[in-house]
Design a protein around this motif. Structure first.
Motif, PDB file in Angstrom:
ATOM      1  N   ALA A 123       0.891  -1.157   0.092  1.00  0.00           N
ATOM      2  CA  ALA A 123       0.111  -0.129  -0.184  1.00  0.00           C
ATOM      3  C   ALA A 123       0.325   0.965  -0.098  1.00  0.00           C
ATOM      4  N   GLN A 124       2.056   1.115   0.775  1.00  0.00           N
ATOM      5  CA  GLN A 124       3.146   2.009   0.804  1.00  0.00           C
ATOM      6  C   GLN A 124       3.248   2.341  -0.549  1.00  0.00           C
ATOM      7  N   ARG A 125       3.891   1.942  -1.423  1.00  0.00           N
ATOM      8  CA  ARG A 125       4.725   1.601  -2.002  1.00  0.00           C
ATOM      9  C   ARG A 125       3.547   2.120  -3.292  1.00  0.00           C
ATOM     10  N   LEU A 126       2.487   1.097  -3.559  1.00  0.00           N
ATOM     11  CA  LEU A 126       1.343   2.461  -4.090  1.00  0.00           C
ATOM     12  C   LEU A 126       1.147   3.304  -3.909  1.00  0.00           C
ATOM     13  N   GLN A 127       1.113   4.019  -2.812  1.00  0.00           N
ATOM     14  CA  GLN A 127       0.598   5.418  -2.183  1.00  0.00           C
ATOM     15  C   GLN A 127       1.942   6.380  -3.384  1.00  0.00           C
ATOM     16  N   THR A 128       3.030   5.566  -2.910  1.00  0.00           N
ATOM     17  CA  THR A 128       4.046   6.600  -3.657  1.00  0.00           C
ATOM     18  C   THR A 128       4.031   6.797  -5.559  1.00  0.00           C
ATOM     19  N   LYS A 129       3.833   5.454  -5.905  1.00  0.00           N
ATOM     20  CA  LYS A 129       3.647   5.417  -7.114  1.00  0.00           C
ATOM     21  C   LYS A 129       2.274   6.587  -7.738  1.00  0.00           C
ATOM     22  N   VAL A 130       1.297   6.173  -6.883  1.00  0.00           N
ATOM     23  CA  VAL A 130      -0.005   7.266  -7.719  1.00  0.00           C
ATOM     24  C   VAL A 130       0.426   8.309  -7.164  1.00  0.00           C
ATOM     25  N   ASP A 131       1.315   8.976  -6.039  1.00  0.00           N
ATOM     26  CA  ASP A 131       1.619  10.209  -5.710  1.00  0.00           C
ATOM     27  C   ASP A 131       2.235  10.882  -7.210  1.00  0.00           C
ATOM     28  N   ALA A 132       3.115   9.967  -7.238  1.00  0.00           N
ATOM     29  CA  ALA A 132       3.896  10.538  -8.657  1.00  0.00           C
ATOM     30  C   ALA A 132       3.174  10.131  -9.994  1.00  0.00           C
ATOM     31  N   PHE A 133       2.114   9.466  -9.823  1.00  0.00           N
ATOM     32  CA  PHE A 133       1.464   9.763 -11.383  1.00  0.00           C
ATOM     33  C   PHE A 133       0.497  11.083 -11.605  1.00  0.00           C
ATOM     34  N   ARG A 134      -0.551  11.256 -10.254  1.00  0.00           N
ATOM     35  CA  ARG A 134      -0.689  12.422  -9.730  1.00  0.00           C
ATOM     36  C   ARG A 134      -0.539  13.003  -9.898  1.00  0.00           C
ATOM     37  N   THR A 135       1.378  13.650 -10.090  1.00  0.00           N
ATOM     38  CA  THR A 135       1.803  14.885 -10.208  1.00  0.00           C
ATOM     39  C   THR A 135       2.414  14.989 -11.629  1.00  0.00           C
ATOM     40  N   LYS A 136       2.763  13.841 -12.326  1.00  0.00           N
ATOM     41  CA  LYS A 136       2.648  13.207 -13.955  1.00  0.00           C
ATOM     42  C   LYS A 136       1.762  13.853 -14.489  1.00  0.00           C
ATOM     43  N   LYS A 137       0.284  12.895 -14.191  1.00  0.00           N
ATOM     44  CA  LYS A 137      -0.812  13.472 -14.576  1.00  0.00           C
ATOM     45  C   LYS A 137      -0.703  15.395 -14.832  1.00  0.00           C
ATOM     46  N   GLU A 138      -0.623  15.553 -13.649  1.00  0.00           N
ATOM     47  CA  GLU A 138      -1.219  17.321 -13.500  1.00  0.00           C
ATOM     48  C   GLU A 138       0.109  17.716 -15.124  1.00  0.00           C
ATOM     49  N   THR A 139       1.383  17.225 -14.552  1.00  0.00           N
ATOM     50  CA  THR A 139       2.360  18.018 -15.360  1.00  0.00           C
ATOM     51  C   THR A 139       1.596  18.286 -16.798  1.00  0.00           C
ATOM     52  N   ILE A 140       1.784  17.259 -17.805  1.00  0.00           N
ATOM     53  CA  ILE A 140       1.345  16.417 -18.725  1.00  0.00           C
ATOM     54  C   ILE A 140       0.245  17.497 -19.004  1.00  0.00           C
ATOM     55  N   LYS A 141      -0.793  16.706 -18.194  1.00  0.00           N
ATOM     56  CA  LYS A 141      -2.201  18.364 -18.907  1.00  0.00           C
ATOM     57  C   LYS A 141      -1.772  19.244 -18.935  1.00  0.00           C
ATOM     58  N   ALA A 142      -0.997  20.142 -18.504  1.00  0.00           N
ATOM     59  CA  ALA A 142      -0.632  21.941 -17.843  1.00  0.00           C
ATOM     60  C   ALA A 142       0.042  21.510 -19.303  1.00  0.00           C
TER      61      ALA A 142
END
Length: 262
Positions: A123-142
């Motif tokens: 869960a901790q690793r997945l949380q880290t990946k989800v947070d990283a994906f969220r940051t990357k997602k927002e960057t790509i969207k912008a």
């Protein structure tokens, strides 16, 4: 026939893929993927909670069994102290059965504890990946939004350039037509003046009228010239007569002059 069907199927898939590509918005796809990852993370966390609940339940059962085992041990000691060896043996037998249950529960507890640790780490690793994906997602969207805005601005400028080109061509055509009309008007004026074209308004003159005007104008000039010559000739004659009279007076004898005076 089979080859034709395969080709039609390939064409259909290609067109469908192209249509889907036009309809797909990367930002929506990223948001959907992020939502799925959050759902997966939620499931993992729920699994951790379920395992932790089971572990806690086993711990409660272990505590109860250990309490019963301790109670049976005390009862066996008391029975043995009272000389009731049979009761002491029965208490110890029951305690031994409870100890087997305690051993089994402890094994299950260790297993659940290991699973809980694994799920917690996952869960901790997945949380880290989800947070990283969220940051990357927002960057790509912008970045995508900025690129889309730049593309629209470029297309707008391109449209303006095309419209300005059309305006320039329209101005050039207007200037060309204006010059053509001016040249045509000048040519018509020249043709009317020369008599090559008939003036339906009656303002223009034909060839005969033009010739008569020319002759009449020339006659007036000739008459004026003759008059001026006559005037000049008359002036010269008068001058010569005067000059001639003066000469005769000077050449006459003095007596004649005297007689004239008398």
């Amino acid at each position: 026939m089979s080859g034709v069907m395969k080709r039609m199927g390939m064409i259909f898939r290609a067109k469908a893929n192209k249509a889907l590509d036009r309809a797909e918005d990367p930002r929506e796809t990223l948001d959907y993927s992020y939502q799925k990852q959050l759902e997966l993370l939620q499931k993992v966390r729920r699994g951790v909670a379920d395992v932790a609940t089971s572990r806690k339940r086993l711990e409660l059962q272990l505590n109860q069994l250990q309490g019963q085992s301790s109670k049976l041990e005390d009862q066996g000691r008391k029975a043995l102290a009272l000389g009731r060896e049979d009761l002491a043996r029965e208490a110890l037998s029951r305690r031994a059965a409870l100890q087997q249950q305690v051993t089994d529960l402890e094994t299950q507890h260790q297993t659940l504890q290991g699973e809980e640790e694994k799920l917690t780490l996952a869960a901790q690793r997945l949380q880290t990946k989800v947070d990283a994906f969220r940051t990357k997602k927002e960057t790509i969207k912008a970045t995508y939004t900025a690129a889309q805005a730049q593309t629209r601005i470029g297309e707008a400028f391109s449209g303006i350039s095309e419209e300005m080109g059309d305006v320039g061509m329209a101005i050039q055509r207007a200037e060309d037509k204006t010059a053509q009309l001016q040249a045509r008007a000048g040519a018509i004026d020249e043709l009317l003046a020369s008599g090559a074209l008939d003036d339906q308004s009656g303002m223009a003159k034909d060839d005969i009228a033009a010739e008569l005007d020319r002759i009449s104008g020339g006659t007036d000039v000739e008459l004026e010239l003759q008059r001026m010559k006559a005037e000049l000739a008359g002036g010269e004659s008068s001058k010569q007569a005067i000059e001639g009279g003066q000469a005769d007076t000077q050449d006459a004898p003095p007596s004649q002059h005297k007689f004239d005076k008398q």
